[in-house]
Design a protein around this motif. Sequence first.
Motif, mmCIF file in Angstrom:
data_model
loop_
_atom_site.group_PDB
_atom_site.id
_atom_site.type_symbol
_atom_site.label_atom_id
_atom_site.label_comp_id
_atom_site.label_asym_id
_atom_site.label_seq_id
_atom_site.Cartn_x
_atom_site.Cartn_y
_atom_site.Cartn_z
ATOM 1 N N ALA A 25 20.377 -36.553 -7.902
ATOM 2 C CA ALA A 25 21.294 -36.102 -6.847
ATOM 3 C C ALA A 25 22.089 -37.284 -6.300
ATOM 4 N N GLU A 26 23.173 -36.943 -5.616
ATOM 5 C CA GLU A 26 23.974 -37.977 -4.970
ATOM 6 C C GLU A 26 23.194 -38.579 -3.800
ATOM 7 N N GLY A 27 23.711 -39.694 -3.321
ATOM 8 C CA GLY A 27 23.016 -40.394 -2.254
ATOM 9 C C GLY A 27 23.031 -39.641 -0.933
ATOM 10 N N SER A 28 22.257 -40.135 0.009
ATOM 11 C CA SER A 28 22.111 -39.467 1.309
ATOM 12 C C SER A 28 23.422 -39.448 2.095
ATOM 13 N N ILE A 29 24.298 -40.445 1.875
ATOM 14 C CA ILE A 29 25.569 -40.489 2.604
ATOM 15 C C ILE A 29 26.438 -39.288 2.243
ATOM 16 N N TYR A 30 26.454 -38.909 0.959
ATOM 17 C CA TYR A 30 27.236 -37.756 0.521
ATOM 18 C C TYR A 30 26.728 -36.474 1.175
ATOM 19 N N LEU A 32 25.018 -36.246 3.950
ATOM 20 C CA LEU A 32 25.286 -36.313 5.385
ATOM 21 C C LEU A 32 26.717 -35.896 5.679
ATOM 22 N N ALA A 33 27.661 -36.328 4.832
ATOM 23 C CA ALA A 33 29.052 -35.920 5.004
ATOM 24 C C ALA A 33 29.193 -34.397 4.887
ATOM 25 N N SER A 34 28.492 -33.798 3.921
ATOM 26 C CA SER A 34 28.561 -32.340 3.750
ATOM 27 C C SER A 34 28.008 -31.620 4.966
ATOM 28 N N ILE A 35 26.937 -32.160 5.547
ATOM 29 C CA ILE A 35 26.360 -31.541 6.748
ATOM 30 C C ILE A 35 27.365 -31.591 7.897
ATOM 31 N N PHE A 36 28.040 -32.728 8.051
ATOM 32 C CA PHE A 36 29.058 -32.839 9.109
ATOM 33 C C PHE A 36 30.177 -31.817 8.897
ATOM 34 N N PHE A 37 30.577 -31.608 7.655
ATOM 35 C CA PHE A 37 31.630 -30.629 7.374
ATOM 36 C C PHE A 37 31.189 -29.219 7.744
ATOM 37 N N VAL A 38 29.974 -28.861 7.368
ATOM 38 C CA VAL A 38 29.470 -27.511 7.648
ATOM 39 C C VAL A 38 29.380 -27.264 9.147
ATOM 40 N N VAL A 39 28.798 -28.220 9.871
ATOM 41 C CA VAL A 39 28.635 -28.058 11.316
ATOM 42 C C VAL A 39 29.988 -28.136 12.029
ATOM 43 N N GLY A 40 30.875 -28.991 11.522
ATOM 44 C CA GLY A 40 32.173 -29.158 12.164
ATOM 45 C C GLY A 40 33.024 -27.908 12.118
ATOM 46 N N PHE A 41 32.961 -27.160 11.023
ATOM 47 C CA PHE A 41 33.775 -25.956 10.907
ATOM 48 C C PHE A 41 33.217 -24.788 11.719
ATOM 49 N N MET A 42 32.136 -24.987 12.423
ATOM 50 C CA MET A 42 31.589 -23.953 13.298
ATOM 51 C C MET A 42 32.116 -24.060 14.726
ATOM 52 N N GLY A 43 33.056 -24.969 14.951
ATOM 53 C CA GLY A 43 33.590 -25.161 16.295
ATOM 54 C C GLY A 43 34.436 -23.990 16.745
ATOM 55 N N GLY A 44 34.585 -23.861 18.060
ATOM 56 C CA GLY A 44 35.369 -22.777 18.639
ATOM 57 C C GLY A 44 36.787 -23.208 18.944
ATOM 58 N N SER A 45 37.432 -22.458 19.833
ATOM 59 C CA SER A 45 38.820 -22.736 20.203
ATOM 60 C C SER A 45 38.862 -23.465 21.539
ATOM 61 N N GLY A 46 40.058 -23.755 21.997
ATOM 62 C CA GLY A 46 40.210 -24.463 23.257
ATOM 63 C C GLY A 46 40.110 -25.967 23.065
ATOM 64 N N LEU A 56 33.398 -34.014 14.418
ATOM 65 C CA LEU A 56 32.470 -33.846 13.296
ATOM 66 C C LEU A 56 33.183 -33.968 11.952
ATOM 67 N N LEU A 57 34.401 -33.421 11.853
ATOM 68 C CA LEU A 57 35.143 -33.588 10.596
ATOM 69 C C LEU A 57 35.476 -35.049 10.358
ATOM 70 N N GLY A 58 35.824 -35.788 11.421
ATOM 71 C CA GLY A 58 36.086 -37.216 11.267
ATOM 72 C C GLY A 58 34.868 -37.971 10.764
ATOM 73 N N LEU A 59 33.695 -37.633 11.299
ATOM 74 C CA LEU A 59 32.471 -38.278 10.813
ATOM 75 C C LEU A 59 32.198 -37.908 9.360
ATOM 76 N N GLY A 60 32.493 -36.646 9.010
ATOM 77 C CA GLY A 60 32.293 -36.229 7.622
ATOM 78 C C GLY A 60 33.200 -36.985 6.666
ATOM 79 N N SER A 65 34.135 -41.449 2.746
ATOM 80 C CA SER A 65 34.781 -42.708 2.387
ATOM 81 C C SER A 65 33.751 -43.766 2.022
ATOM 82 N N VAL A 66 32.684 -43.850 2.818
ATOM 83 C CA VAL A 66 31.630 -44.822 2.520
ATOM 84 C C VAL A 66 30.954 -44.493 1.201
ATOM 85 N N TRP A 67 30.742 -43.204 0.965
ATOM 86 C CA TRP A 67 30.133 -42.777 -0.310
ATOM 87 C C TRP A 67 31.036 -43.133 -1.498
ATOM 88 N N ALA A 68 32.342 -42.890 -1.365
ATOM 89 C CA ALA A 68 33.268 -43.216 -2.455
ATOM 90 C C ALA A 68 33.349 -44.722 -2.677
#
Length: 308
Positions: A25-30, A32-46, A56-60, A65-68
Amino acid sequence: MGENASFWESLIYAHPTCTTWKQEAEGSIYHLASIFFVVGFMGGSGFFGLLYVFSLLGLGFLCSSVWAWLDVCAADIFSWNFVLFAICFVQFVYVTYQVRSVAFDREFQELYSALFQPLGISLTVYRKIVLCCDAEVITLEKEHCYAMQGKTPIDKLSLLVSGRIRVTVDGEFLHYIFPLQFLDSPEWDSLRPTEEGIFQVTLTAETDCRYVAWRRKKLYLLFAKHRFISRLFSILIGSDIAEKLYALNDRVHVGQGFRYDIRLPNFYHVALPETPPVQPSHRSHRLQRGSPRRKPAGVTNCGPFLAP
């Protein structure tokens, strides 16, 4: 056509198909980025929802970038992810600045939470409303008059923030005004933008009161620029007038114990044959100039008000 076909064929079939898959499998950084993407897209409005999403998307994208850079060693993957991280960071800073720019004092924040936020009014729209009243809350001391019958001109619209106002006409009590109610909504609705008038009731502070006041001309200019705010105030004022009318209807009685119904202005003469009949109004839903708080003709007793 042949050139176009060869272009699409090269675009689709130029890459070799995956015959074998990586066992490790890919490293833990990859991940972690996917987890940030999943959680980030659960945000609301406002505003706060945008802060949540962009952070969260910025952290993802940063983790990608670090993984690449470390694992894949691909400059193009690193470049795209770093650019997306920079965009999210700029958006986060911009939204943060907007949130700070629409910060209000405690009383205006409480007013927003109690009255405007349940209606889905954004902070940017509410900021325009607050600036129209110069972001000022006015104090009215106990037993001081906000308006005097036959003397005070109708030149503003005020909303009670705290305290209690007593409404009287010719010295006779009509009803109270409580927080989050307009002080002069009937007077406001009874006049056209180009008309002028004076109060036909007296409004006296029973306790130390605080209220917000919008000047008539300035508020009409705001309505002309923002039709949404105009419709919002139309709804709030109409609801406020209805509450005042029903407050009167619950307290006003005629002789022999019959209740006077404000929705049927020609009804009460049936209970009192000696009272001359009242012709029905041709303006069934239009308030006469002055106030619906005016004591109806034929009323002989105004019952005491029991505060809830």
